[in-house]
Design an enzyme around this catalytic site. Sequence first.
Site, PDB file in Angstrom:
ATOM      1  N   HIS A  86       7.336  -2.249 -13.527  1.00 61.05           N
ATOM      2  CA  HIS A  86       7.451  -2.041 -12.077  1.00 61.05           C
ATOM      3  C   HIS A  86       8.140  -3.245 -11.461  1.00 61.05           C
ATOM      4  CE1 HIS A  86       6.495  -0.607  -8.054  1.00 61.05           C
ATOM      5  NE2 HIS A  86       6.327  -1.887  -7.761  1.00 61.05           N
ATOM      6  N   ASP A 165      -3.111   5.845  -1.083  1.00 60.47           N
ATOM      7  CA  ASP A 165      -2.022   4.877  -0.934  1.00 60.47           C
ATOM      8  C   ASP A 165      -0.831   5.509  -0.229  1.00 60.47           C
ATOM      9  OD1 ASP A 165      -0.498   2.402  -1.447  1.00 60.47           O
ATOM     10  OD2 ASP A 165       0.727   3.811  -2.580  1.00 60.47           O
ATOM     11  N   ARG A 172       1.369   1.677   7.042  1.00 58.51           N
ATOM     12  CA  ARG A 172       1.732   0.246   7.040  1.00 58.51           C
ATOM     13  C   ARG A 172       3.184   0.056   7.442  1.00 58.51           C
ATOM     14  NH1 ARG A 172       0.857  -1.063   1.250  1.00 58.51           N
ATOM     15  NH2 ARG A 172       1.772  -3.060   1.788  1.00 58.51           N
ATOM     16  N   SER A 187      -1.691  -1.451  -3.547  1.00 58.02           N
ATOM     17  CA  SER A 187      -0.833  -0.261  -3.457  1.00 58.02           C
ATOM     18  C   SER A 187      -0.096  -0.034  -4.779  1.00 58.02           C
ATOM     19  CB  SER A 187       0.163  -0.475  -2.304  1.00 58.02           C
ATOM     20  OG  SER A 187       1.196   0.450  -2.347  1.00 58.02           O
ATOM     21  N   LYS A 191      -1.318   2.871  -8.172  1.00 55.93           N
ATOM     22  CA  LYS A 191      -0.448   3.922  -8.738  1.00 55.93           C
ATOM     23  C   LYS A 191      -0.218   3.686 -10.226  1.00 55.93           C
ATOM     24  CE  LYS A 191       2.230   3.026  -5.298  1.00 55.93           C
ATOM     25  NZ  LYS A 191       3.062   2.840  -4.123  1.00 55.93           N
TER      26      LYS A 191
HETATM   27  N1  URA Z   1       5.659  -0.923  -3.148  1.00 52.45           N
HETATM   28  C1  URA Z   1       4.520  -0.211  -3.080  1.00 52.45           C
HETATM   29  O1  URA Z   1       4.346   0.759  -3.809  1.00 52.45           O
HETATM   30  N2  URA Z   1       3.580  -0.601  -2.204  1.00 52.45           N
HETATM   31  C2  URA Z   1       3.724  -1.661  -1.402  1.00 52.45           C
HETATM   32  O2  URA Z   1       2.832  -1.965  -0.644  1.00 52.45           O
HETATM   33  C3  URA Z   1       4.914  -2.383  -1.477  1.00 52.45           C
HETATM   34  C4  URA Z   1       5.877  -1.983  -2.370  1.00 52.45           C
END
Ligand code: URA
Length: 428
Positions: A86, A165, A172, A187, A191
């Site tokens: 990621h 999320d 947000r 967040s 995932k």
């Molecule tokens: N990417 C995400 O999935 N969440 C965040 O809060 C920031 C970047």
Amino acid sequence: MAEKFDVVDVIKVKRDGGVLPDDHIDWVVDAYTRGVVADEQMAALAMAIFINGMERPEIARWTDAMIRSGETMDFSSLGKPTADKHSTGGVGDKITLPLAPLVASYGVAVPQLSGRGLGHTGGTLDKLEAIPGWRADLTNDELMTILRDPGCVICAAGTGLAPADKKLYALRDITSTVDCIPLIASSIMSKKIAEGTDSLVLDVKVGSGAFMKDEAMARELARTMVDLGKDAGVDTVALLTDMSVPLGRCIGNALEVRESVEVLAGGGPEDVVELTLALAREMLSAAGQPDADVEKALADGRAMDTWNAMIRAQGGDPEAALPTARHTHDVVADADGVVTELDALALGVGSWRLGAGRARKEDPVQAGAGIELHVGLGDTVTKGQKLFTLHTDDEDRFERALESTLPGVAVEADGVAPERKVIIDRIS
Ligand code: URA
């Protein structure tokens, strides 16, 4: 049935700088997902978290509550290790494209559940959608079939993973509470943990084109995410990498696919190759192959074969010509000198203004739009030499793109470019 808590009391704890107890966290995340806690109440809580922060155990519990808000995936039936990467997002960051097939060519399954871009950083799915026929939306059965063979998949994350999320991230975005370490870490990791990968390599960017402009903040984000991953049983490491300059020479969807294919063919820009290889080594090491000769898979065409098979498995034609923009505009050096600045943010915003990115979720993107750099940091150039080319389908976008890009590119007589280290540190 009566609710366990009153949301106003939960907000008050954080507003006053307190630590949220586990049962408050479990309830508020669940109640928000169910729609019992309203957006304005969650916005107040997110702002209180933004201002007062969260302790590590609170972040872990918050992450866990978000995972429990939806489904989790299980790749154990594949009978091979899974590794995922990621990136916190940057300009010209196309690394997933060469990386996933490279790692999969060693028999490791790579499930890259990705997103679309918002703002100046591009989205991996937008890039791949430049390939004629390629589709991002797969059923779980299709996902598993492709993970068996050819072994890697880059697709849209289903709506079932961490729905809390999904709702909170959208909130947000419109309440100025995105750039907050506890909220970003929970967040991203909710995932990734829900996705069920065995191991995870995080590419945490630092610099003007990244979320985290400041190295100390990027380090703290990396440390927090690595700890969250390990606590959840996912073998997690992070590389802290430079995002003060774009990665590679191409920014924009089809342009970045083209550059990724160059890397898969054994060429491509040095920084893209360096980072792809470093991340591949981390993923393969976590999957039990610490001595894998990753350069070889690029040189002998194995990674390219896996790429072609992956694109075909998702309906795309890897041989098809990539879309190009209708109009181009070259920017040339107005004097002899050395390239001392290629600012990632300025160029990312420029590419976005040309149509490569979107301002709102529902906006379309132009496949051919973007910026092609003809020079690198530290290159010596002569007056009239091409520095970069803007690409777009709408000629009237050039002016606004130039307003952003020109101040971010500097050529100085006898100038000295700042040292750039692509990989700044490793956090495990
Ligand atoms: N990417 C995400 O999935 N969440 C965040 O809060 C920031 C970047």
